[in-house]
Design an enzyme around this catalytic site. Structure first.
Site, mmCIF file in Angstrom:
data_model
loop_
_atom_site.group_PDB
_atom_site.id
_atom_site.type_symbol
_atom_site.label_atom_id
_atom_site.label_comp_id
_atom_site.label_asym_id
_atom_site.label_seq_id
_atom_site.Cartn_x
_atom_site.Cartn_y
_atom_site.Cartn_z
ATOM 1 N N TYR A 124 0.828 -1.215 0.000
ATOM 2 C CA TYR A 124 0.000 0.000 0.000
ATOM 3 C C TYR A 124 0.860 1.262 0.000
ATOM 4 O O TYR A 124 0.525 2.263 -0.637
ATOM 5 C CB TYR A 124 -0.991 -0.021 1.176
ATOM 6 N N ARG A 153 1.809 1.732 -3.551
ATOM 7 C CA ARG A 153 0.659 2.176 -4.354
ATOM 8 C C ARG A 153 0.296 3.612 -4.031
ATOM 9 O O ARG A 153 0.011 4.416 -4.920
ATOM 10 C CB ARG A 153 -0.538 1.251 -4.119
ATOM 11 N N GLN A 175 -15.161 2.096 -7.955
ATOM 12 C CA GLN A 175 -14.530 1.022 -7.187
ATOM 13 C C GLN A 175 -13.083 1.410 -6.859
ATOM 14 O O GLN A 175 -12.414 0.719 -6.099
ATOM 15 C CB GLN A 175 -14.510 -0.274 -7.997
ATOM 16 N N VAL A 204 -9.707 3.418 -5.578
ATOM 17 C CA VAL A 204 -9.302 4.033 -4.297
ATOM 18 C C VAL A 204 -8.247 5.112 -4.532
ATOM 19 O O VAL A 204 -7.651 5.618 -3.592
ATOM 20 C CB VAL A 204 -8.743 2.952 -3.335
ATOM 21 N N ASP A 205 -8.036 5.484 -5.825
ATOM 22 C CA ASP A 205 -6.901 6.339 -6.196
ATOM 23 C C ASP A 205 -7.173 7.834 -6.097
ATOM 24 O O ASP A 205 -6.275 8.640 -6.366
ATOM 25 C CB ASP A 205 -6.411 5.977 -7.625
ATOM 26 N N HIS A 216 -15.139 1.288 -2.453
ATOM 27 C CA HIS A 216 -14.066 0.511 -1.817
ATOM 28 C C HIS A 216 -13.127 1.379 -0.995
ATOM 29 O O HIS A 216 -12.008 0.974 -0.695
ATOM 30 C CB HIS A 216 -13.282 -0.275 -2.880
ATOM 31 N N ALA A 251 -11.067 4.619 -22.186
ATOM 32 C CA ALA A 251 -11.843 5.702 -21.560
ATOM 33 C C ALA A 251 -11.341 7.073 -22.001
ATOM 34 O O ALA A 251 -12.138 7.966 -22.314
ATOM 35 C CB ALA A 251 -11.748 5.580 -20.038
HETATM 36 C C1 BV8 Z 1 -18.213 -8.487 0.270
HETATM 37 C C2 BV8 Z 1 -10.060 -2.116 -2.593
HETATM 38 C C3 BV8 Z 1 -19.459 -9.598 1.941
HETATM 39 C C4 BV8 Z 1 -8.754 -2.567 -2.098
HETATM 40 C C5 BV8 Z 1 -11.144 -3.949 -3.796
HETATM 41 C C6 BV8 Z 1 -20.762 -12.477 -5.168
HETATM 42 C C7 BV8 Z 1 -20.307 -13.189 -6.278
HETATM 43 C C8 BV8 Z 1 -18.957 -13.489 -6.410
HETATM 44 C C9 BV8 Z 1 -18.024 -13.098 -5.421
HETATM 45 C C10 BV8 Z 1 -18.489 -12.423 -4.343
HETATM 46 C C11 BV8 Z 1 -19.837 -12.105 -4.202
HETATM 47 N N1 BV8 Z 1 -19.991 -11.419 -3.032
HETATM 48 C C12 BV8 Z 1 -18.797 -11.301 -2.423
HETATM 49 C C13 BV8 Z 1 -17.858 -11.899 -3.198
HETATM 50 C C14 BV8 Z 1 -16.450 -11.990 -2.850
HETATM 51 C C15 BV8 Z 1 -15.664 -10.767 -3.333
HETATM 52 C C16 BV8 Z 1 -15.567 -10.780 -4.828
HETATM 53 O O1 BV8 Z 1 -16.351 -10.132 -5.513
HETATM 54 N N2 BV8 Z 1 -14.562 -11.496 -5.326
HETATM 55 C C17 BV8 Z 1 -14.322 -11.549 -6.765
HETATM 56 C C18 BV8 Z 1 -12.812 -11.516 -7.023
HETATM 57 C C19 BV8 Z 1 -14.937 -12.833 -7.306
HETATM 58 N N3 BV8 Z 1 -16.254 -9.522 -2.878
HETATM 59 C C20 BV8 Z 1 -15.921 -9.061 -1.663
HETATM 60 O O2 BV8 Z 1 -15.185 -9.653 -0.899
HETATM 61 C C21 BV8 Z 1 -16.523 -7.729 -1.272
HETATM 62 N N4 BV8 Z 1 -17.055 -7.859 0.066
HETATM 63 O O3 BV8 Z 1 -18.971 -8.816 -0.583
HETATM 64 O O4 BV8 Z 1 -18.376 -8.755 1.607
HETATM 65 C C22 BV8 Z 1 -19.731 -9.350 3.359
HETATM 66 C C23 BV8 Z 1 -20.990 -8.875 3.734
HETATM 67 C C24 BV8 Z 1 -21.255 -8.675 5.068
HETATM 68 C C25 BV8 Z 1 -20.243 -8.904 6.037
HETATM 69 C C26 BV8 Z 1 -18.971 -9.348 5.638
HETATM 70 C C27 BV8 Z 1 -18.710 -9.575 4.297
HETATM 71 C C28 BV8 Z 1 -15.452 -6.650 -1.183
HETATM 72 C C29 BV8 Z 1 -14.876 -6.379 -2.533
HETATM 73 C C30 BV8 Z 1 -13.929 -5.157 -2.460
HETATM 74 C C31 BV8 Z 1 -12.491 -5.621 -2.602
HETATM 75 N N5 BV8 Z 1 -11.608 -4.443 -2.685
HETATM 76 N N6 BV8 Z 1 -10.376 -2.852 -3.813
HETATM 77 C C32 BV8 Z 1 -7.628 -2.019 -2.930
HETATM 78 O O5 BV8 Z 1 -7.864 -1.400 -3.992
HETATM 79 O O6 BV8 Z 1 -6.482 -2.226 -2.508
HETATM 80 S S1 BV8 Z 1 -11.580 -4.688 -5.241
HETATM 81 C C33 BV8 Z 1 -10.548 -4.261 -6.506
HETATM 82 O O7 BV8 Z 1 -11.140 -4.889 -7.659
HETATM 83 C C34 BV8 Z 1 -10.517 -2.800 -6.875
HETATM 84 O O8 BV8 Z 1 -11.379 -1.980 -6.133
HETATM 85 C C35 BV8 Z 1 -10.970 -2.818 -8.327
HETATM 86 O O9 BV8 Z 1 -11.544 -1.645 -8.736
HETATM 87 C C36 BV8 Z 1 -11.945 -3.903 -8.218
HETATM 88 C C37 BV8 Z 1 -12.592 -4.425 -9.421
HETATM 89 O O10 BV8 Z 1 -11.642 -4.577 -10.410
HETATM 90 P P1 BV8 Z 1 -11.751 -3.586 -11.665
HETATM 91 O O11 BV8 Z 1 -11.871 -2.187 -11.172
HETATM 92 O O12 BV8 Z 1 -12.812 -4.071 -12.561
HETATM 93 O O13 BV8 Z 1 -10.333 -3.732 -12.271
HETATM 94 P P2 BV8 Z 1 -9.808 -4.921 -13.194
HETATM 95 O O14 BV8 Z 1 -8.331 -4.828 -13.247
HETATM 96 O O15 BV8 Z 1 -10.446 -6.212 -12.779
HETATM 97 O O16 BV8 Z 1 -10.422 -4.587 -14.644
HETATM 98 C C38 BV8 Z 1 -9.995 -3.436 -15.326
HETATM 99 C C39 BV8 Z 1 -10.889 -3.312 -16.544
HETATM 100 O O17 BV8 Z 1 -10.547 -2.106 -17.226
HETATM 101 C C40 BV8 Z 1 -10.728 -4.446 -17.551
HETATM 102 O O18 BV8 Z 1 -12.002 -4.879 -17.977
HETATM 103 C C41 BV8 Z 1 -9.972 -3.785 -18.711
HETATM 104 O O19 BV8 Z 1 -10.353 -4.331 -19.964
HETATM 105 C C42 BV8 Z 1 -10.431 -2.371 -18.599
HETATM 106 N N7 BV8 Z 1 -9.505 -1.360 -19.122
HETATM 107 C C43 BV8 Z 1 -8.150 -1.437 -19.198
HETATM 108 N N8 BV8 Z 1 -7.669 -0.277 -19.723
HETATM 109 C C44 BV8 Z 1 -8.752 0.527 -19.966
HETATM 110 C C45 BV8 Z 1 -9.917 -0.155 -19.570
HETATM 111 N N9 BV8 Z 1 -11.147 0.385 -19.688
HETATM 112 C C46 BV8 Z 1 -11.242 1.626 -20.211
HETATM 113 N N10 BV8 Z 1 -10.173 2.351 -20.605
HETATM 114 C C47 BV8 Z 1 -8.916 1.836 -20.501
HETATM 115 N N11 BV8 Z 1 -7.851 2.559 -20.904
#
Ligand code: BV8
Ligand code: ZN
Length: 277
Positions: free
Chosen positions: A71, A74, A118, A120-121, A146, A262
């Site tokens: 962190y 980052r 989503q 945090v930046d 987040h 974007a």
């Molecule tokens: C919770 C902060 C419950 C930290 C982050 C239901 C279904 C499935 C799974 C779950 C579910 N419910 C809960 C889960 C588990 C989990 C989850 O979703 N896991 C996933 C991996 C399957 N969720 C959780 O744990 C959440 N908590 O539900 O708690 C609960 C309820 C009550 C009591 C207790 C518990 C918490 C989730 C939050 C996690 N924290 N970040 C930090 O940043 O250090 S998540 C992290 O991923 C970031 O925030 C990030 O933003 C986020 C999502 O990723 P993306 O933003 O989409 O980024 P990614 O790299 O994946 O994709 C980038 C995209 O951009 C790509 O598509 C790419 O093509 C595109 N791109 C690239 N360049 C460009 C572009 N687009 C446009 N222009 C460009 N130039």
């Protein structure tokens, strides 16, 4: 911009022009052109770890030094990144619509844009403050689902502080500690397995349910509950527009899915002239 991209953008602009209520959901992709690594792209690796390995309470309990090292790196990196043309276009769009509110357009009262991120930046907030200027209207600040990497929170009593001092993650003894109870501080972000702040989540879903359009930018739509925000718009009878160079689980549900970056697509999609019918 390619021919088909132009065609998609003009179809998306038609839908935006008629929308009274717009919600925007952004992910790491909107910050990619600012130099902030995305999570699931190959640059999402740090040393040999994946974000999911480090962004968890278990990782922090097991090795707070390693998590703080990530962190600290980052936070330092993000503090040097600037909003890109995508952030700026969104901030100006939100400011423009706020200025129109509550004028009634042909389709009823125009509502301010609700920006949900989503990320945090802090780049949306910086773009919003720049767009408003020092004595301008209130900046359209995002709902940070987040949390923010620029705030710390006590791992025991929850006391929260702005995180402006650099972190010395060289030794356990140099990690930040709570001024009230002495426990380790942690970044004020939501880790995997942690609940999102209920009030923030409720506001995001209420806005999404009421929205005519949910514009989704730069997210792989894999992380929940954030990825369900656009679904709430569909369930409320609205449509989804997507901006992403790659296909995502939302692409088939989108009325228009713009295959572009974007920084290129948003200035064209949100340019003011002709966006109000
Ligand atoms: C919770 C902060 C419950 C930290 C982050 C239901 C279904 C499935 C799974 C779950 C579910 N419910 C809960 C889960 C588990 C989990 C989850 O979703 N896991 C996933 C991996 C399957 N969720 C959780 O744990 C959440 N908590 O539900 O708690 C609960 C309820 C009550 C009591 C207790 C518990 C918490 C989730 C939050 C996690 N924290 N970040 C930090 O940043 O250090 S998540 C992290 O991923 C970031 O925030 C990030 O933003 C986020 C999502 O990723 P993306 O933003 O989409 O980024 P990614 O790299 O994946 O994709 C980038 C995209 O951009 C790509 O598509 C790419 O093509 C595109 N791109 C690239 N360049 C460009 C572009 N687009 C446009 N222009 C460009 N130039
Ligand atoms: Zn404390």
């Amino acid at each position: 911009m390619g021919e088909d991209l132009g065609e998609d953008i003009s179809r998306a602009r038609d839908l935006l022009a008629r929308a009274r209520r717009v919600v925007v959901l952004t992910g790491a992709g909107i910050s990619a052109e600012s130099g902030v690594p995305t999570f699931r792209g190959e640059e999402g690796l740090w040393k040999t770890y994946r974000a999911e390995d480090l962004a968890t309470p278990e990782a922090f309990a097991r090795d707070p030094l390693l998590v703080w090292e990530w962190y600290a790196w980052r936070r330092d990196h993000m503090s040097r990144c600037l909003p890109n043309a995508g952030h700026v276009a969104l901030a100006k769009f939100a400011l423009g619509r706020a200025a129109e509110t509550p004028a009634s357009g042909p389709t009823g009262v125009i509502s301010p844009v609700v920006l949900v991120t989503q990320n945090v930046d802090g780049l949306h907030e910086r773009a919003a403050r720049d767009a408003s200027g020092p004595s301008g209207p209130a900046p359209a600040l995002p709902l940070e689902l987040h949390g923010s990497i620029f705030r710390d929170r006590c791992s025991r009593c929850g006391r929260s502080t702005p995180a402006d001092a650099p972190i010395d993650a060289s030794r356990l003894e140099t990690l930040p500690r709570c001024g009230s109870c002495g426990a380790l501080m942690r970044p004020a972000v939501v880790w995997f397995g942690e609940a999102l702040e209920a009030a923030v989540l409720a506001r995001a879903f209420a806005a999404a349910r009421a929205a005519d359009v949910c514009l989704v930018v730069g997210t792989s739509a894999l992380v929940h509950p954030a990825a369900s925000v656009p679904i709430a718009t569909l369930q409320g009878g609205g449509v989804v527009l997507e901006v992403n160079p790659e296909e995502t689980p939302l692409s088939d549900l989108a009325a228009v899915s713009i295959r572009g970056n974007a920084g290129d697509a948003l200035p064209a999609l949100l340019a003011r002239e002709g966006l109000r019918r």
